[in-house]
Design an enzyme around this catalytic site. Structure first.
Site, PDB file in Angstrom:
ATOM      1  N   PRO A   1       0.819  -1.212   0.000  1.00 12.60           N
ATOM      2  CA  PRO A   1       0.000   0.000   0.000  1.00 12.60           C
ATOM      3  C   PRO A   1       0.851   1.259   0.000  1.00 12.60           C
ATOM      4  O   PRO A   1       1.848   1.358   0.721  1.00 12.60           O
ATOM      5  CB  PRO A   1      -0.816  -0.126   1.293  1.00 12.60           C
ATOM      6  CG  PRO A   1      -0.874  -1.596   1.542  1.00 12.60           C
ATOM      7  CD  PRO A   1       0.457  -2.121   1.093  1.00 12.60           C
ATOM      8  N   CYS A   2       0.454   2.231  -0.812  1.00 15.68           N
ATOM      9  CA  CYS A   2       1.246   3.458  -0.938  1.00 15.68           C
ATOM     10  C   CYS A   2       1.099   4.354   0.278  1.00 15.68           C
ATOM     11  O   CYS A   2       1.815   5.351   0.392  1.00 15.68           O
ATOM     12  CB  CYS A   2       0.849   4.224  -2.199  1.00 15.68           C
ATOM     13  SG  CYS A   2      -0.894   4.684  -2.246  1.00 15.68           S
ATOM     14  N   GLN A   3       0.170   4.028   1.185  1.00 12.78           N
ATOM     15  CA  GLN A   3       0.061   4.826   2.412  1.00 12.78           C
ATOM     16  C   GLN A   3       1.327   4.729   3.257  1.00 12.78           C
ATOM     17  O   GLN A   3       1.484   5.441   4.235  1.00 12.78           O
ATOM     18  CB  GLN A   3      -1.123   4.345   3.256  1.00 12.78           C
ATOM     19  CG  GLN A   3      -2.468   4.585   2.608  1.00 12.78           C
ATOM     20  CD  GLN A   3      -2.925   3.359   1.838  1.00 12.78           C
ATOM     21  OE1 GLN A   3      -2.131   2.613   1.295  1.00 12.78           O
ATOM     22  NE2 GLN A   3      -4.225   3.165   1.770  1.00 12.78           N
TER      23      GLN A   3
END
Length: 314
Positions: free
Chosen positions: A70-72
């Site tokens: 996830p790019c979070q």
């Protein structure tokens, strides 16, 4: 080739690699409905657990690790990668497992925006980390429409090859192109959303089609994603969703612009087969589809890797 899949979701990337002749021997996610979908369509080898709680010893040896972390995990304001920073932990978990398992290859997928985070420093950090773990790493920005997916979906793939193998893996050349440029390059013209959904009846006329239900949220046309008029003669805009199971999802309009896409139609735009059934509510289905790697795109990538039979890393 024997593959371990991280952040597997409903299994879009896994399905593409399986179609190319590889074997997924272990997978992991924490989204229960996506796991149910995966088990119903692909297999029981997916584990429902937080990757932070799984040691590398619990994961089988493999030839390759794939996954879209996830790019979070990254902040433009903070790229120091402190292990105490929750935003960084999921990327660090994928790196940890690759570093400890040392497969021959890895593939990590992410959104286009990761290339510009901190003016490119996040991308450089990722490549440097994996280089230090013993891999030659390439970074590829690809558009799914150029591989026959009826969607203008740009995604980044980091491909790692263990340095001792003395090999290189290149992302495959496009098979499709925007007309009339496709004639110049000798490629197929890209697949439009109108073509992809041409033979799909209205949901009210086809209750036998799985997941063929749609949100009745009122249509708006203001130019923003989810509220823009769809051109039936072009590939769809990106099918998107939040990375977790909180909040709403973004569903684009049908190419006739009279309603929003059904869950099944969104799946078709993502290149999932018609018999791939998504578990849960409409929202669950939309989210699983929006978070997936298009299987057809994954299939094209998977064909670039050698298909070993009954082997693990060496």
């Amino acid at each position: 080739m024997k593959i371990v899949s991280l952040f597997s979701g409903a299994g879009g990337m896994d399905l593409g690699f399986i179609k190319a002749g590889h074997e997924i021997i272990w997978a992991n996610d924490i989204y229960e409905k996506a796991i149910e979908t995966y088990r119903n369509n692909i297999g029981d080898h997916i584990i429902n657990a937080d990757i932070k709680d799984i040691s590398s010893e619990q994961i089988p040896d493999c030839d390759m690790i794939i996954g879209g972390f996830p790019c979070q995990g990254f902040s433009v304001a903070n790229i120091n990668r402190s292990t105490e920073d929750e935003r960084n932990k999921l990327y660090l978990e994928m790196f940890r497992i690759v570093n400890e398992k040392k497969p021959k290859y890895f593939v990590a997928e992410n959104v286009k925006g990761i290339l510009s985070l901190a003016k490119g420093k996040v991308k450089e950090m990722i490549m440097s980390d994996f280089e230090s773990a013993g891999y030659n790493v390439t970074c590829n920005l690809v558009n799914a429409a150029k591989y026959g997916v009826p969607q203008l979906r740009e995604r980044v793939f980091f491909i790692g090859v263990r340095k001792d193998l003395n090999e290189s893996i290149e992302f495959p050349p496009p098979t499709h192109e925007e007309p009339p440029s496709h004639l110049l390059f000798g490629l197929k013209k890209w697949v439009t959303i109108g073509e992809a959904l041409r033979d799909i009846p209205e949901p009210e006329e086809a209750p036998h089609i799985p997941n063929h239900e749609y949100t009745k949220y009122k249509l708006r046309f203001n130019g923003y994603l989810g509220h823009r008029e769809i051109d039936p003669d072009r590939p769809a805009p990106t099918i998107t969703a939040r990375g977790d199971n909180k909040g709403g999802v973004v569903i684009i309009h049908h190419p006739k612009n009279h309603r929003r896409l059904s869950v099944r139609e969104a799946a078709i735009i993502q290149s999932f087969p018609m018999d791939f059934v998504f578990a849960g509510s409409k929202t669950d289905g939309y989210r699983q589809i929006g978070n997936a790697v298009p299987p057809l795109l994954a299939f094209n990538l998977a064909k670039c890797f050698p298909v070993y039979k009954n082997t693990v890393k060496s």
